[in-house]
Design a protein around this motif. Structure first.
Motif, PDB file in Angstrom:
ATOM      1  N   UNK A 170      72.354 -14.749  42.738  1.00 55.13           N
ATOM      2  CA  UNK A 170      72.149 -15.228  41.372  1.00 55.13           C
ATOM      3  C   UNK A 170      72.956 -16.493  41.129  1.00 55.13           C
ATOM      4  N   UNK A 171      72.607 -17.204  40.072  1.00 54.78           N
ATOM      5  CA  UNK A 171      73.417 -18.331  39.606  1.00 54.78           C
ATOM      6  C   UNK A 171      74.197 -17.976  38.350  1.00 54.78           C
ATOM      7  N   UNK A 172      74.025 -16.748  37.872  1.00 56.64           N
ATOM      8  CA  UNK A 172      74.693 -16.329  36.644  1.00 56.64           C
ATOM      9  C   UNK A 172      76.206 -16.300  36.794  1.00 56.64           C
ATOM     10  N   UNK A 173      76.881 -16.433  35.643  1.00 57.79           N
ATOM     11  CA  UNK A 173      78.326 -16.282  35.587  1.00 57.79           C
ATOM     12  C   UNK A 173      78.663 -14.830  35.240  1.00 57.79           C
ATOM     13  N   UNK A 174      79.409 -14.169  36.102  1.00 61.05           N
ATOM     14  CA  UNK A 174      79.743 -12.772  35.885  1.00 61.05           C
ATOM     15  C   UNK A 174      80.521 -12.491  34.618  1.00 61.05           C
ATOM     16  N   UNK A 175      81.595 -13.260  34.299  1.00 65.83           N
ATOM     17  CA  UNK A 175      82.439 -12.938  33.138  1.00 65.83           C
ATOM     18  C   UNK A 175      81.692 -12.902  31.816  1.00 65.83           C
ATOM     19  N   UNK A 176      80.524 -13.524  31.752  1.00 65.30           N
ATOM     20  CA  UNK A 176      79.758 -13.499  30.505  1.00 65.30           C
ATOM     21  C   UNK A 176      79.197 -12.111  30.224  1.00 65.30           C
ATOM     22  N   UNK A 177      79.066 -11.302  31.273  1.00 67.07           N
ATOM     23  CA  UNK A 177      78.440  -9.988  31.105  1.00 67.07           C
ATOM     24  C   UNK A 177      79.380  -8.825  31.397  1.00 67.07           C
ATOM     25  N   UNK A 178      80.370  -9.039  32.246  1.00 69.13           N
ATOM     26  CA  UNK A 178      81.212  -7.896  32.643  1.00 69.13           C
ATOM     27  C   UNK A 178      82.582  -8.380  33.109  1.00 69.13           C
ATOM     28  N   UNK A 179      83.511  -7.424  33.168  1.00 70.53           N
ATOM     29  CA  UNK A 179      84.871  -7.729  33.574  1.00 70.53           C
ATOM     30  C   UNK A 179      85.392  -6.657  34.513  1.00 70.53           C
ATOM     31  N   UNK A 180      86.190  -7.036  35.520  1.00 70.10           N
ATOM     32  CA  UNK A 180      86.796  -6.024  36.400  1.00 70.10           C
ATOM     33  C   UNK A 180      87.807  -5.206  35.619  1.00 70.10           C
ATOM     34  N   UNK A 181      87.760  -3.875  35.805  1.00 70.51           N
ATOM     35  CA  UNK A 181      88.617  -3.033  34.978  1.00 70.51           C
ATOM     36  C   UNK A 181      89.526  -2.123  35.786  1.00 70.51           C
ATOM     37  N   UNK A 182      89.076  -1.611  36.937  1.00 71.87           N
ATOM     38  CA  UNK A 182      89.900  -0.650  37.668  1.00 71.87           C
ATOM     39  C   UNK A 182      89.761  -0.851  39.168  1.00 71.87           C
ATOM     40  N   UNK A 183      90.895  -0.846  39.844  1.00 66.95           N
ATOM     41  CA  UNK A 183      90.935  -0.914  41.314  1.00 66.95           C
ATOM     42  C   UNK A 183      91.209   0.473  41.880  1.00 66.95           C
ATOM     43  N   UNK A 184      90.427   0.837  42.877  1.00 66.16           N
ATOM     44  CA  UNK A 184      90.613   2.082  43.639  1.00 66.16           C
ATOM     45  C   UNK A 184      90.516   3.356  42.810  1.00 66.16           C
ATOM     46  N   UNK A 185      89.556   3.363  41.901  1.00 64.14           N
ATOM     47  CA  UNK A 185      89.161   4.594  41.242  1.00 64.14           C
ATOM     48  C   UNK A 185      87.855   5.080  41.858  1.00 64.14           C
ATOM     49  N   UNK A 186      87.399   6.240  41.453  1.00 60.91           N
ATOM     50  CA  UNK A 186      86.099   6.743  41.886  1.00 60.91           C
ATOM     51  C   UNK A 186      85.025   6.000  41.110  1.00 60.91           C
ATOM     52  N   UNK A 187      84.030   5.446  41.815  1.00 63.17           N
ATOM     53  CA  UNK A 187      82.999   4.646  41.171  1.00 63.17           C
ATOM     54  C   UNK A 187      81.611   5.152  41.536  1.00 63.17           C
ATOM     55  N   UNK A 188      80.627   4.717  40.758  1.00 63.30           N
ATOM     56  CA  UNK A 188      79.223   4.995  41.048  1.00 63.30           C
ATOM     57  C   UNK A 188      78.546   3.672  41.387  1.00 63.30           C
ATOM     58  N   UNK A 189      77.925   3.620  42.558  1.00 57.55           N
ATOM     59  CA  UNK A 189      77.230   2.413  43.000  1.00 57.55           C
ATOM     60  C   UNK A 189      75.782   2.797  43.297  1.00 57.55           C
ATOM     61  N   UNK A 190      74.870   2.315  42.468  1.00 51.38           N
ATOM     62  CA  UNK A 190      73.461   2.716  42.563  1.00 51.38           C
ATOM     63  C   UNK A 190      73.312   4.232  42.507  1.00 51.38           C
ATOM     64  N   UNK A 191      74.168   4.879  41.725  1.00 49.57           N
ATOM     65  CA  UNK A 191      74.087   6.318  41.570  1.00 49.57           C
ATOM     66  C   UNK A 191      74.756   7.112  42.672  1.00 49.57           C
ATOM     67  N   UNK A 192      75.384   6.443  43.619  1.00 55.75           N
ATOM     68  CA  UNK A 192      76.092   7.110  44.712  1.00 55.75           C
ATOM     69  C   UNK A 192      77.596   7.035  44.442  1.00 55.75           C
ATOM     70  N   UNK A 193      78.261   8.167  44.516  1.00 54.20           N
ATOM     71  CA  UNK A 193      79.707   8.204  44.282  1.00 54.20           C
ATOM     72  C   UNK A 193      80.464   7.666  45.481  1.00 54.20           C
ATOM     73  N   UNK A 194      81.441   6.795  45.214  1.00 50.96           N
ATOM     74  CA  UNK A 194      82.300   6.245  46.261  1.00 50.96           C
ATOM     75  C   UNK A 194      83.749   6.514  45.887  1.00 50.96           C
ATOM     76  N   UNK A 195      84.474   7.150  46.797  1.00 50.62           N
ATOM     77  CA  UNK A 195      85.911   7.355  46.620  1.00 50.62           C
ATOM     78  C   UNK A 195      86.655   6.394  47.523  1.00 50.62           C
ATOM     79  N   UNK A 196      87.804   5.895  47.078  1.00 47.96           N
ATOM     80  CA  UNK A 196      88.615   5.061  47.970  1.00 47.96           C
ATOM     81  C   UNK A 196      88.893   5.803  49.275  1.00 47.96           C
TER      82      UNK A 196
END
Length: 283
Positions: A170-196
């Motif tokens: 993409x050519x979009x600017x990320x900060x206009x839509x979202x911001x990084x909030x947490x490092x090394x927490x449990x996340x969902x990526x495309x509906x799949x859970x990822x643990x550090x």
């Protein structure tokens, strides 16, 4: 009879202890550290075999459908370092640690050659970063980057040399839509859970998350399946015909007297030395 105030205190302490126990679920899996040797072995397998291994064990879907290789040569394997993005909001922006203390740079500094940075985007077309930010990942020798969002400066990122898997570019600017909030927490990526600390394996068919706690078992099943598929392919190449006489097969349920079981016996694979047969499953 115990006084009501004592019971209330005990209940409160019990709740606090329960909350403390739950808090451990936000980090890496206990007892699930993946060694460099196991990482190498997992990376030697196809993502299809790993998906099959987790499916046989009854685990939830493990393929990140929203992450595709940025270049045909890209393949990665490493332990997950996670970064979660949240939708942009003024108070979030003001509360997020500034500059180098931002969660994204915290995540960058945790990454090395045996790590894969996994970034959870708020949307598939939103940018998680581009060449200037990801120059640091190149300097760190990161093992790969995976996101269900998009990346900018595609040509430059490809030139950086580390494998990148994203929904798109993409050519979009990320900060206009979202911001990084947490490092090394449990996340969902495309509906799949990822643990550090989970194993992340990516190839031309996509990206698979192998939970750290069961990684050795998944390798055992997946490797066994790949060996069997190689034998079947060799047999069908020498004696062409419908593969239906050997397929489908389920790991842990191959019958000794089936056509597949008899074929495997000619190669020395039996219930005594394989967990792929009926009654031999160890999962």
């Amino acid at each position: 009879m115990l006084p009501s105030t004592f019971l209330l205190r005990r209940a409160s302490a019990s709740s606090a202890a329960a909350a403390a126990r739950r808090s451990f679920a936000t980090g890496p899996a206990s007892g699930g550290t993946i060694s460099d040797d196991l990482l190498s072995r997992l990376g030697s397998l196809s993502t299809q075999a790993l998906v099959d291994g987790l499916w046989v064990m009854g685990w939830p879907p493990s393929q990140i459908d929203g992450a595709r290789p940025l270049h045909p040569s890209h393949k990665c394997v490493g332990r997950a370092v996670t970064l979660n993005f949240v939708p942009a909001r003024p108070d979030i922006a003001s509360d997020k640690p500034p500059g180098p203390d931002s969660p994204e740079y915290e995540a960058f500094e945790k990454c090395g050659p045996n790590d894969v940075l996994v970034m959870s985007s708020v949307g598939p077309w939103e940018s998680v970063g581009g060449d200037i930010k990801f120059l640091r990942l190149k300097q760190r020798g990161v093992g790969g980057l995976v996101t269900d969002g998009s990346v900018r400066d595609t040509d430059e990122i490809i030139n950086y040399g580390f494998p990148c898997f994203s929904y798109s570019t993409t050519s979009r600017q990320g900060p206009a839509a979202m911001q990084p909030w947490e490092c090394n927490g449990v996340i969902s990526v495309s509906g799949v859970t990822v643990r550090p600390g989970d194993a992340i394996v990516g190839d031309q068919d996509g990206v698979v998350v192998v939970p750290a706690k069961v990684a050795e078992k998944v390798y055992s099943i997946a490797h066994g399946r790949e060996v069997i598929e190689g034998i079947v392919k060799e047999e069908l190449t020498k004696n062409p015909g419908p593969p239906g006489r050997f397929y489908p097969f389920m790991s842990g349920k191959i019958k000794v007297d089936s056509p597949l079981g008899k074929l495997l016996a000619t190669k020395g694979i039996t219930p005594e030395n394989s967990n792929q047969f009926e009654g031999s499953a160890d999962w």
